[in-house]
Enzyme design. Structure first.
Site, PDB file in Angstrom:
ATOM      1  N   HIS A 249       0.862  -1.193   0.000  1.00 26.23           N
ATOM      2  CA  HIS A 249       0.000   0.000   0.000  1.00 26.23           C
ATOM      3  C   HIS A 249       0.891   1.233   0.000  1.00 26.23           C
ATOM      4  O   HIS A 249       1.302   1.726   1.059  1.00 26.23           O
ATOM      5  CB  HIS A 249      -0.925  -0.037   1.232  1.00 26.23           C
ATOM      6  CG  HIS A 249      -1.948   1.055   1.255  1.00 26.23           C
ATOM      7  ND1 HIS A 249      -3.185   0.913   1.852  1.00 26.23           N
ATOM      8  CD2 HIS A 249      -1.943   2.317   0.754  1.00 26.23           C
ATOM      9  CE1 HIS A 249      -3.873   2.034   1.719  1.00 26.23           C
ATOM     10  NE2 HIS A 249      -3.133   2.904   1.070  1.00 26.23           N
TER      11      HIS A 249
ATOM     12  N   HIS B 205      -9.396   0.982  -1.719  1.00 29.13           N
ATOM     13  CA  HIS B 205      -9.402   1.596  -0.399  1.00 29.13           C
ATOM     14  C   HIS B 205     -10.844   1.529   0.114  1.00 29.13           C
ATOM     15  O   HIS B 205     -11.777   1.937  -0.602  1.00 29.13           O
ATOM     16  CB  HIS B 205      -9.004   3.072  -0.479  1.00 29.13           C
ATOM     17  CG  HIS B 205      -7.541   3.331  -0.679  1.00 29.13           C
ATOM     18  ND1 HIS B 205      -6.806   2.773  -1.679  1.00 29.13           N
ATOM     19  CD2 HIS B 205      -6.683   4.131   0.021  1.00 29.13           C
ATOM     20  CE1 HIS B 205      -5.547   3.217  -1.586  1.00 29.13           C
ATOM     21  NE2 HIS B 205      -5.452   4.030  -0.567  1.00 29.13           N
TER      22      HIS B 205
ATOM     23  N   GLU C 133     -11.395   3.241   5.549  1.00 27.48           N
ATOM     24  CA  GLU C 133     -10.397   4.143   6.151  1.00 27.48           C
ATOM     25  C   GLU C 133     -11.200   5.218   6.887  1.00 27.48           C
ATOM     26  O   GLU C 133     -11.202   5.251   8.112  1.00 27.48           O
ATOM     27  CB  GLU C 133      -9.503   4.755   5.058  1.00 27.48           C
ATOM     28  CG  GLU C 133      -8.470   5.762   5.577  1.00 27.48           C
ATOM     29  CD  GLU C 133      -7.707   6.490   4.450  1.00 27.48           C
ATOM     30  OE1 GLU C 133      -8.183   6.488   3.299  1.00 27.48           O
ATOM     31  OE2 GLU C 133      -6.643   7.077   4.746  1.00 27.48           O
TER      32      GLU C 133
ATOM     33  N   HIS D 123       1.452   4.815  -2.439  1.00 25.78           N
ATOM     34  CA  HIS D 123       1.102   5.669  -3.595  1.00 25.78           C
ATOM     35  C   HIS D 123       2.393   6.294  -4.095  1.00 25.78           C
ATOM     36  O   HIS D 123       3.022   7.059  -3.352  1.00 25.78           O
ATOM     37  CB  HIS D 123       0.119   6.754  -3.171  1.00 25.78           C
ATOM     38  CG  HIS D 123      -1.152   6.206  -2.591  1.00 25.78           C
ATOM     39  ND1 HIS D 123      -2.297   6.057  -3.343  1.00 25.78           N
ATOM     40  CD2 HIS D 123      -1.461   5.754  -1.340  1.00 25.78           C
ATOM     41  CE1 HIS D 123      -3.253   5.537  -2.576  1.00 25.78           C
ATOM     42  NE2 HIS D 123      -2.770   5.342  -1.364  1.00 25.78           N
TER      43      HIS D 123
ATOM     44  N   ASP E 243       1.783   3.981   2.807  1.00 21.82           N
ATOM     45  CA  ASP E 243       0.803   4.880   2.171  1.00 21.82           C
ATOM     46  C   ASP E 243       1.487   6.022   1.419  1.00 21.82           C
ATOM     47  O   ASP E 243       1.673   5.920   0.206  1.00 21.82           O
ATOM     48  CB  ASP E 243      -0.197   5.387   3.223  1.00 21.82           C
ATOM     49  CG  ASP E 243      -1.594   5.613   2.681  1.00 21.82           C
ATOM     50  OD1 ASP E 243      -1.828   5.321   1.490  1.00 21.82           O
ATOM     51  OD2 ASP E 243      -2.471   6.063   3.439  1.00 21.82           O
ATOM     52  N   ASP E 244       1.821   7.117   2.110  1.00 25.47           N
ATOM     53  CA  ASP E 244       2.443   8.298   1.493  1.00 25.47           C
ATOM     54  C   ASP E 244       3.551   8.768   2.430  1.00 25.47           C
ATOM     55  O   ASP E 244       3.370   9.736   3.194  1.00 25.47           O
ATOM     56  CB  ASP E 244       1.388   9.400   1.313  1.00 25.47           C
ATOM     57  CG  ASP E 244       0.176   8.929   0.512  1.00 25.47           C
ATOM     58  OD1 ASP E 244       0.263   8.908  -0.719  1.00 25.47           O
ATOM     59  OD2 ASP E 244      -0.831   8.542   1.140  1.00 25.47           O
TER      60      ASP E 244
END
Ligand code: HPA
Ligand code: ZN
Length: 337
Positions: A16, A196, A199, A18, A277-278
């Site tokens: 996961h 997703h 969340e 991005h 994630d980021d």
């Protein structure tokens, strides 16, 4: 070996992530100069100071603004290469990477430019840093289903480079059901599916992702615990959840890491993986996410090995590649005594 070194060295798959969300402020400024795209920040420190979020949307506004510096194929290549180099130093051996074509095609950057730059870096990374990879094309759920379908059509010539489709961006008010036809078409093209869900959105979005989109994994999914029947389904089918602890705290899904529901998810027998994630936006790559939960919940090497195993089990690697990685993890754990 200390649990900290074990966390860093044990083979891990990141599921996961991005790729646009790996843009470090330093590279953001370099690309801003290279492409003559101005940024609303005077310097790198100001960018970092802006990374305080109230919720998912407040993050997305800043994340999309940062993407404006990504223009050429080389930019996407450099972005992806930088992530792979860093991840390799943290024990990542396999990465399944999201990209958001619509964030770029909406600005006049072609689908081909984006996907070619990322793909070339992934191919080179396999040889240079030893990370195998898959590419997951995400649809922006705040945009229309028609726009997602157009994006899927643009992907046609490049479908052999893409393993799966995903769904990201603003979750609340944009249920998976909106994209049922697009996902059906994607699966007919031979693509796997993830989304997703859960969340910020309710458990019903997780049900929809499973039943209407045919997903193989749920990205985040932490709100599943509000629905016992859903937890039973996820546990019995061993549907992986790609959990991102530091992201969840930064976006205020949980007030603190201590209040994160990771231990409860594990207690319920769910196939949980740890992901970033980021990373620059949320304060850490996969190693920092592992360290956070290890320190907060007092996990030992056995727990870390289990989470690392889960990451390969949940991956789209074939069975023989999975078995190789799992054997390496088991050997590393056995060496701990
Ligand atoms: N959630 C939804 N959309 C996103 C995220 C996220 O964490 N990161 C990048 N796009
Ligand atoms: Zn995400």
């Amino acid at each position: 070996m200390s649990v900290e070194s074990f966390v860093r060295d044990v083979p891990k798959a990141e599921l996961h992530l991005h790729i646009e969300g790996t843009l470090e402020p330093e590279l953001m400024f370099e690309l801003s100069g290279r492409n003559e795209v101005s940024l609303p920040y005077p310097d790198v420190d100001a960018v970092r100071r802006a990374y305080v979020f109230d919720n998912l949307q407040s993050f997305l506004d800043i994340y999309y603004a940062g993407c404006a510096v990504l223009v050429t194929e080389q930019d996407f290549y450099d972005l992806t290469s930088a992530y792979l180099r860093l991840a390799a130093g943290q024990g990542v051996r396999h990465a399944e990477i999201f990209f958001d074509p619509q964030t770029h095609t909406e600005r006049g950057v072609s689908f081909e430019t984006v996907v070619t730059g990322i793909h070339r870096a992934l191919e080179d990374g396999r040889a240079s840093v030893g990370i195998s990879s898959r590419l997951i094309m995400c649809f922006l759920r705040h945009l229309s289903a028609e726009a997602a379908m157009e994006t899927l059509e643009q992907a046609g010539p490049f479908v052999s480079w893409i393993s799966a489709v995903g769904l990201d961006s603003s979750e609340s008010g944009n249920p998976p059901s909106k994209f049922e036809a697009v996902y059906r078409q994607a699966r007919e093209m031979g693509l796997l599916a993830v989304a997703h869900a859960g969340e910020e959105g309710p458990p019903s979005y997780i049900w929809e992702a499973l039943d209407l989109l045919g997903v193989r994994r749920i990205d985040h999914g932490v709100r599943c615990l509000e629905d016992d029947r859903l937890v039973a389904r996820l546990a019995s089918e061993q549907v992986p959840l790609t959990v991102c602890p530091l992201s969840n705290v930064k976006l205020r899904v949980f007030p603190s890491l201590r209040e994160h529901n990771l231990p409860l998810l594990l207690d319920r027998g769910l196939l949980v993986t740890i992901n970033s994630d980021d990373p620059p936006y949320f304060g850490g790559y996969v190693e920092e996410n592992f360290r956070g939960v290890v320190e907060t919940f007092g996990l030992g090497v056995g727990d870390v090995a289990q989470l690392a195993r889960n990451s390969f089990v949940a991956s789209f690697l074939d069975d023989s590649a999975k078995a190789r990685h799992l054997a390496t993890i088991d050997a590393a754990l056995a060496a701990e005594g």
